[in-house]
Design a protein around this motif. Sequence first.
Motif, PDB file in Angstrom:
ATOM      1  N   ASP A 180      -7.329  -5.116  87.822  1.00 43.21           N
ATOM      2  CA  ASP A 180      -6.712  -4.436  88.977  1.00 43.21           C
ATOM      3  C   ASP A 180      -6.713  -2.923  88.789  1.00 43.21           C
ATOM      4  OD1 ASP A 180      -4.860  -5.021  86.909  1.00 43.21           O
ATOM      5  OD2 ASP A 180      -3.141  -4.911  88.255  1.00 43.21           O
ATOM      6  N   GLY A 181      -6.540  -2.468  87.565  1.00 46.60           N
ATOM      7  CA  GLY A 181      -6.565  -1.020  87.298  1.00 46.60           C
ATOM      8  C   GLY A 181      -7.942  -0.426  87.509  1.00 46.60           C
ATOM      9  N   VAL A 182      -8.980  -1.176  87.080  1.00 42.78           N
ATOM     10  CA  VAL A 182     -10.359  -0.704  87.269  1.00 42.78           C
ATOM     11  C   VAL A 182     -10.705  -0.719  88.761  1.00 42.78           C
ATOM     12  CG1 VAL A 182     -12.785  -1.186  86.747  1.00 42.78           C
ATOM     13  CG2 VAL A 182     -11.044  -1.494  84.959  1.00 42.78           C
ATOM     14  N   GLU A 183     -10.423  -1.853  89.396  1.00 44.95           N
ATOM     15  CA  GLU A 183     -10.777  -2.052  90.813  1.00 44.95           C
ATOM     16  C   GLU A 183     -10.092  -1.025  91.720  1.00 44.95           C
ATOM     17  OE1 GLU A 183     -12.650  -4.039  92.681  1.00 44.95           O
ATOM     18  OE2 GLU A 183     -11.692  -3.659  94.613  1.00 44.95           O
ATOM     19  N   ARG A 184      -8.849  -0.666  91.389  1.00 43.55           N
ATOM     20  CA  ARG A 184      -8.087   0.242  92.242  1.00 43.55           C
ATOM     21  C   ARG A 184      -8.354   1.718  91.921  1.00 43.55           C
ATOM     22  NH1 ARG A 184      -2.187  -1.313  91.589  1.00 43.55           N
ATOM     23  NH2 ARG A 184      -1.936   0.406  93.050  1.00 43.55           N
ATOM     24  N   GLY A 185      -9.266   1.967  90.996  1.00 41.48           N
ATOM     25  CA  GLY A 185      -9.644   3.354  90.720  1.00 41.48           C
ATOM     26  C   GLY A 185      -8.609   4.125  89.936  1.00 41.48           C
ATOM     27  N   LEU A 186      -7.903   3.425  89.016  1.00 44.18           N
ATOM     28  CA  LEU A 186      -6.817   4.066  88.269  1.00 44.18           C
ATOM     29  C   LEU A 186      -7.196   4.395  86.825  1.00 44.18           C
ATOM     30  CD1 LEU A 186      -3.905   1.846  89.650  1.00 44.18           C
ATOM     31  CD2 LEU A 186      -4.433   4.219  90.269  1.00 44.18           C
ATOM     32  N   ILE A 187      -8.472   4.197  86.461  1.00 48.96           N
ATOM     33  CA  ILE A 187      -8.881   4.457  85.077  1.00 48.96           C
ATOM     34  C   ILE A 187      -8.512   5.889  84.669  1.00 48.96           C
ATOM     35  CG2 ILE A 187     -10.912   4.909  83.623  1.00 48.96           C
ATOM     36  CD1 ILE A 187     -12.260   2.480  84.885  1.00 48.96           C
ATOM     37  N   GLY A 188      -8.884   6.845  85.482  1.00 52.57           N
ATOM     38  CA  GLY A 188      -8.662   8.251  85.130  1.00 52.57           C
ATOM     39  C   GLY A 188      -7.192   8.560  84.953  1.00 52.57           C
ATOM     40  N   ARG A 189      -6.369   8.108  85.885  1.00 49.05           N
ATOM     41  CA  ARG A 189      -4.939   8.441  85.801  1.00 49.05           C
ATOM     42  C   ARG A 189      -4.268   7.756  84.617  1.00 49.05           C
ATOM     43  NH1 ARG A 189      -3.093   7.964  91.968  1.00 49.05           N
ATOM     44  NH2 ARG A 189      -5.153   7.019  92.131  1.00 49.05           N
ATOM     45  N   ILE A 190      -4.731   6.532  84.290  1.00 48.02           N
ATOM     46  CA  ILE A 190      -4.135   5.843  83.146  1.00 48.02           C
ATOM     47  C   ILE A 190      -4.563   6.509  81.840  1.00 48.02           C
ATOM     48  CG2 ILE A 190      -4.142   3.661  81.872  1.00 48.02           C
ATOM     49  CD1 ILE A 190      -4.194   2.248  84.679  1.00 48.02           C
ATOM     50  N   LEU A 191      -5.858   6.810  81.702  1.00 48.72           N
ATOM     51  CA  LEU A 191      -6.317   7.483  80.473  1.00 48.72           C
ATOM     52  C   LEU A 191      -5.670   8.857  80.329  1.00 48.72           C
ATOM     53  CD1 LEU A 191     -10.159   6.716  80.319  1.00 48.72           C
ATOM     54  CD2 LEU A 191      -8.340   5.668  78.961  1.00 48.72           C
ATOM     55  N   THR A 192      -5.500   9.550  81.448  1.00 46.75           N
ATOM     56  CA  THR A 192      -4.904  10.886  81.406  1.00 46.75           C
ATOM     57  C   THR A 192      -3.509  10.866  80.796  1.00 46.75           C
ATOM     58  OG1 THR A 192      -6.207  11.675  83.261  1.00 46.75           O
ATOM     59  CG2 THR A 192      -4.131  12.818  82.875  1.00 46.75           C
ATOM     60  N   ARG A 193      -2.751   9.804  81.077  1.00 49.30           N
ATOM     61  CA  ARG A 193      -1.387   9.753  80.524  1.00 49.30           C
ATOM     62  C   ARG A 193      -1.414   9.757  78.998  1.00 49.30           C
ATOM     63  NH1 ARG A 193       2.905   6.993  84.313  1.00 49.30           N
ATOM     64  NH2 ARG A 193       2.066   7.805  86.256  1.00 49.30           N
ATOM     65  N   MET A 194      -2.370   9.049  78.409  1.00 53.61           N
ATOM     66  CA  MET A 194      -2.437   9.046  76.944  1.00 53.61           C
ATOM     67  C   MET A 194      -3.044  10.347  76.429  1.00 53.61           C
ATOM     68  SD  MET A 194      -0.831   6.533  75.780  1.00 53.61           S
ATOM     69  CE  MET A 194      -1.311   6.122  74.100  1.00 53.61           C
ATOM     70  N   GLU A 195      -4.017  10.895  77.142  1.00 55.13           N
ATOM     71  CA  GLU A 195      -4.566  12.191  76.736  1.00 55.13           C
ATOM     72  C   GLU A 195      -3.487  13.273  76.791  1.00 55.13           C
ATOM     73  OE1 GLU A 195      -8.034  12.630  79.382  1.00 55.13           O
ATOM     74  OE2 GLU A 195      -9.216  12.629  77.536  1.00 55.13           O
ATOM     75  N   GLU A 196      -2.676  13.235  77.844  1.00 53.92           N
ATOM     76  CA  GLU A 196      -1.632  14.262  77.987  1.00 53.92           C
ATOM     77  C   GLU A 196      -0.583  14.160  76.887  1.00 53.92           C
ATOM     78  OE1 GLU A 196      -1.735  15.144  82.789  1.00 53.92           O
ATOM     79  OE2 GLU A 196      -0.386  13.619  82.019  1.00 53.92           O
ATOM     80  N   ARG A 197      -0.399  12.931  76.346  1.00 54.59           N
ATOM     81  CA  ARG A 197       0.542  12.772  75.245  1.00 54.59           C
ATOM     82  C   ARG A 197      -0.094  13.172  73.914  1.00 54.59           C
ATOM     83  NH1 ARG A 197       5.139   8.380  76.284  1.00 54.59           N
ATOM     84  NH2 ARG A 197       5.964   9.727  74.669  1.00 54.59           N
ATOM     85  N   GLY A 198      -1.402  13.462  73.936  1.00 52.02           N
ATOM     86  CA  GLY A 198      -2.057  13.995  72.749  1.00 52.02           C
ATOM     87  C   GLY A 198      -2.786  12.990  71.889  1.00 52.02           C
ATOM     88  N   PHE A 199      -3.030  11.789  72.440  1.00 50.83           N
ATOM     89  CA  PHE A 199      -3.718  10.770  71.639  1.00 50.83           C
ATOM     90  C   PHE A 199      -5.227  10.855  71.800  1.00 50.83           C
ATOM     91  CE2 PHE A 199       0.535   8.942  71.988  1.00 50.83           C
ATOM     92  CZ  PHE A 199       0.783   8.737  70.631  1.00 50.83           C
ATOM     93  N   ALA A 200      -5.926  10.489  70.713  1.00 51.31           N
ATOM     94  CA  ALA A 200      -7.385  10.454  70.709  1.00 51.31           C
ATOM     95  C   ALA A 200      -7.848   9.018  70.928  1.00 51.31           C
ATOM     96  CB  ALA A 200      -7.899  10.974  69.368  1.00 51.31           C
ATOM     97  N   PHE A 201      -9.075   8.886  71.425  1.00 49.92           N
ATOM     98  CA  PHE A 201      -9.681   7.566  71.625  1.00 49.92           C
ATOM     99  C   PHE A 201     -10.825   7.379  70.637  1.00 49.92           C
ATOM    100  CE2 PHE A 201      -8.357   8.878  76.052  1.00 49.92           C
ATOM    101  CZ  PHE A 201      -7.223   8.092  76.082  1.00 49.92           C
ATOM    102  N   ASP A 202     -10.823   6.238  69.959  1.00 47.90           N
ATOM    103  CA  ASP A 202     -11.934   5.902  69.049  1.00 47.90           C
ATOM    104  C   ASP A 202     -13.043   5.157  69.781  1.00 47.90           C
ATOM    105  OD1 ASP A 202     -10.547   7.038  67.009  1.00 47.90           O
ATOM    106  OD2 ASP A 202     -10.283   5.201  65.832  1.00 47.90           O
ATOM    107  N   ALA A 203     -12.686   4.471  70.874  1.00 48.71           N
ATOM    108  CA  ALA A 203     -13.679   3.695  71.628  1.00 48.71           C
ATOM    109  C   ALA A 203     -13.182   3.508  73.049  1.00 48.71           C
ATOM    110  CB  ALA A 203     -13.893   2.327  70.980  1.00 48.71           C
ATOM    111  N   ILE A 204     -14.102   3.567  74.000  1.00 48.82           N
ATOM    112  CA  ILE A 204     -13.811   3.263  75.406  1.00 48.82           C
ATOM    113  C   ILE A 204     -15.035   2.541  75.943  1.00 48.82           C
ATOM    114  CG2 ILE A 204     -13.385   4.186  77.714  1.00 48.82           C
ATOM    115  CD1 ILE A 204     -12.084   6.609  76.519  1.00 48.82           C
ATOM    116  N   GLU A 205     -14.859   1.312  76.411  1.00 43.93           N
ATOM    117  CA  GLU A 205     -16.021   0.543  76.845  1.00 43.93           C
ATOM    118  C   GLU A 205     -15.665  -0.385  77.997  1.00 43.93           C
ATOM    119  OE1 GLU A 205     -18.449  -0.812  73.486  1.00 43.93           O
ATOM    120  OE2 GLU A 205     -18.830  -2.611  74.674  1.00 43.93           O
ATOM    121  N   LEU A 206     -16.475  -0.346  79.047  1.00 44.39           N
ATOM    122  CA  LEU A 206     -16.304  -1.277  80.167  1.00 44.39           C
ATOM    123  C   LEU A 206     -16.858  -2.634  79.747  1.00 44.39           C
ATOM    124  CD1 LEU A 206     -15.195  -0.940  83.091  1.00 44.39           C
ATOM    125  CD2 LEU A 206     -17.574  -0.842  83.828  1.00 44.39           C
ATOM    126  N   ARG A 207     -16.034  -3.666  79.887  1.00 41.90           N
ATOM    127  CA  ARG A 207     -16.420  -4.986  79.370  1.00 41.90           C
ATOM    128  C   ARG A 207     -16.083  -6.066  80.392  1.00 41.90           C
ATOM    129  NH1 ARG A 207     -16.019  -4.606  73.587  1.00 41.90           N
ATOM    130  NH2 ARG A 207     -16.163  -6.860  73.463  1.00 41.90           N
TER     131      ARG A 207
END
Length: 144
Positions: free
Chosen positions: A14-41
Amino acid sequence: MTSTERTLILIKPDGVERGLIGRILTRMEERGFAFDAIELREASPEILAAHYAEHTAKPFYPGLVAYMTSGPVLAIVARGAQVVATFRTTAGATDPVKAAPGTIRGDFGRDWGDGEIRNLVHGSDSPESAKREIAIWFPALADG
Ligand code: DAT
Ligand code: MG
């Protein structure tokens, strides 16, 4: 040495379909976390049975599998001190109706009236669960 840990995050169909990927990832980026992997599966029934091993016997499990296979998921490994607990509080309560405003589930979720809990994201519930789930979704990153 800086203490660090990793967590497995899924942006559910539902998050992917509704176009919320960017806003959800942004919340963790704004808190200062790094990503080791991001993959559409595509989540297979087999990977979901391993991932949700504690839930496979529950009455809601068939609906959960239907939901989780209804479209692609974005699988993410995030890294940083206390990232497991920090993502859980950022995600909010399991039921979007009960999730506090300001959380992902509380800001973007609702009851859609069909008996399914569509709550946008998964986050590991402990560092031990994170290790287990990262090994399922990203075997090449296991125990790094
Ligand atoms: P969480 O995702 O907050 O860790 P959980 O591990 O208890 O929650 O459950 C996993 C998922 O299963 C949850 O995100 C949505 C679904 N689920 C849990 N309880 C449910 C219920 N009573 N009815 C329908 N779906 C449920
Ligand atoms: Mg859980």
